[in-house]
Scaffold this motif. Structure first.
Motif, PDB file in Angstrom:
ATOM      1  N   ARG A  63       0.833  -1.219   0.000  1.00 33.31           N
ATOM      2  CA  ARG A  63       0.000   0.000   0.000  1.00 33.31           C
ATOM      3  C   ARG A  63       0.860   1.258   0.000  1.00 33.31           C
ATOM      4  N   ALA A  66       2.261   1.665  -3.442  1.00 34.92           N
ATOM      5  CA  ALA A  66       1.151   2.005  -4.350  1.00 34.92           C
ATOM      6  C   ALA A  66       0.798   3.495  -4.233  1.00 34.92           C
ATOM      7  N   GLN A  67       0.806   4.008  -3.006  1.00 39.62           N
ATOM      8  CA  GLN A  67       0.522   5.440  -2.809  1.00 39.62           C
ATOM      9  C   GLN A  67       1.555   6.295  -3.526  1.00 39.62           C
ATOM     10  N   ILE A  69       3.370   5.459  -6.124  1.00 38.90           N
ATOM     11  CA  ILE A  69       3.217   5.352  -7.585  1.00 38.90           C
ATOM     12  C   ILE A  69       2.035   6.205  -8.051  1.00 38.90           C
ATOM     13  N   LYS A  70       0.937   6.133  -7.299  1.00 39.68           N
ATOM     14  CA  LYS A  70      -0.244   6.918  -7.683  1.00 39.68           C
ATOM     15  C   LYS A  70       0.087   8.416  -7.711  1.00 39.68           C
ATOM     16  N   ILE A 127      -1.752  -2.940  -5.867  1.00 41.47           N
ATOM     17  CA  ILE A 127      -1.172  -2.673  -7.199  1.00 41.47           C
ATOM     18  C   ILE A 127      -2.261  -2.705  -8.267  1.00 41.47           C
ATOM     19  N   GLU A 129      -5.087  -1.456  -7.767  1.00 40.79           N
ATOM     20  CA  GLU A 129      -5.624  -0.095  -7.677  1.00 40.79           C
ATOM     21  C   GLU A 129      -4.780   0.893  -8.483  1.00 40.79           C
ATOM     22  N   VAL A 130      -3.459   0.686  -8.454  1.00 39.80           N
ATOM     23  CA  VAL A 130      -2.572   1.518  -9.281  1.00 39.80           C
ATOM     24  C   VAL A 130      -2.916   1.306 -10.758  1.00 39.80           C
ATOM     25  N   TYR A 131      -3.059   0.031 -11.113  1.00 38.08           N
ATOM     26  CA  TYR A 131      -3.381  -0.335 -12.499  1.00 38.08           C
ATOM     27  C   TYR A 131      -4.702   0.318 -12.916  1.00 38.08           C
ATOM     28  N   ALA A 134      -4.307   4.018 -13.404  1.00 43.35           N
ATOM     29  CA  ALA A 134      -3.553   4.294 -14.629  1.00 43.35           C
ATOM     30  C   ALA A 134      -4.439   4.100 -15.866  1.00 43.35           C
TER      31      ALA A 134
END
Ligand SMILES: [Mg+2]
Length: 230
Positions: A63, A66-67, A69-70, A127, A129-131, A134
């Motif tokens: 998480r 992921a934060q 990356i977002k 991840i 969620e990142v996808y 994006a």
């Protein structure tokens, strides 16, 4: 006295909720190679990994990355340039924890193929969620996997099953490719993407070999204490 080593891992073990071991002082004066090189005890290492995976620490780590990356992706506007993002699959979008738990981390080639063919790997939520972000923002998405191409159909079935959709391409490792390191295959695939005119702004994977070799503005390394792929 030199060579006499006080072993005290009680605090760490208690933190991880593992079985406690006795404190003791070794009477041996030998300077042991195993200790100099910090070679881990496999039983203890497995306990640590089980605790890491089961007690939420792995998900916390995911998480956190992921934060990051977002936040990074939000600094790009995909309307302005052909921005692309590369995701690895195993231990990035899909989790093989069920296989590893069931097999106590043992590498059984045939069992792994059977597991991958079953298309039952769950998504790694943070991840995914990142996808999804994006995808929603309109970036072009590429999946580059070390899985052999004979598994591609089942891998895609697995991705659909967990709601991962909308990629430009899933790039698999050719069945006849003899490689010790995954770096030439993975970096070569990214080079081919950039040759098509895309700018890879982020490359996300759990192995150093997912990320080495360039052709991405930023690389995000995810945790994986379970196995290593050169
Ligand atoms: Mg992976």
């Amino acid at each position: 006295m030199k060579g006499m080593k006080k072993i005290s891992m009680l605090a760490l073990i208690t933190t991880l909720g593992l079985h406690a071991v006795q404190d003791f002082t070794s009477t041996s004066r030998c300077v042991l190679y195993v200790e100099q090189q910090k070679i881990p005890n496999i039983g203890f290492a497995k306990q640590q990994i089980y605790a890491y995976m089961k007690e939420g620490f792995y998900n916390d780590d995911m998480r956190c990355i992921a934060q990051e990356i977002k936040a990074y992706l939000n600094t790009f506007d995909p309307v302005k340039a052909p921005y692309a993002i590369v995701f690895d699959i195993d231990e990035t979008l899909l989790s093989n924890w069920p296989y590893n738990k069931q097999n106590d981390f043992a590498y059984h080639h045939d069992k792994i193929i059977e597991w991958e063919r079953s298309a039952q790997a769950p998504a790694i939520k943070a991840i995914k969620e990142v996808y999804d972000l994006a995808r929603e923002k309109g970036f072009t998405l590429f999946l580059i996997s070390g899985r052999r191409c004979f598994l591609q159909e089942k891998t895609i079935e697995n991705l659909h099953k967990v709601g991962i959709e909308g990629w430009k391409e899933v790039i698999c490792r050719p069945d006849d490719l003899q490689d010790v390191s995954r770096v030439p295959f993975k970096s070569g695939a990214r080079r081919a993407i950039e040759k098509q005119g895309y700018i890879i702004i982020a490359n996300i994977g759990d192995q150093e070999s997912d990320l080495a070799g360039g052709y991405a503005l930023k690389a995000f390394k995810l945790p994986n204490p379970m196995y290593y792929i050169p």
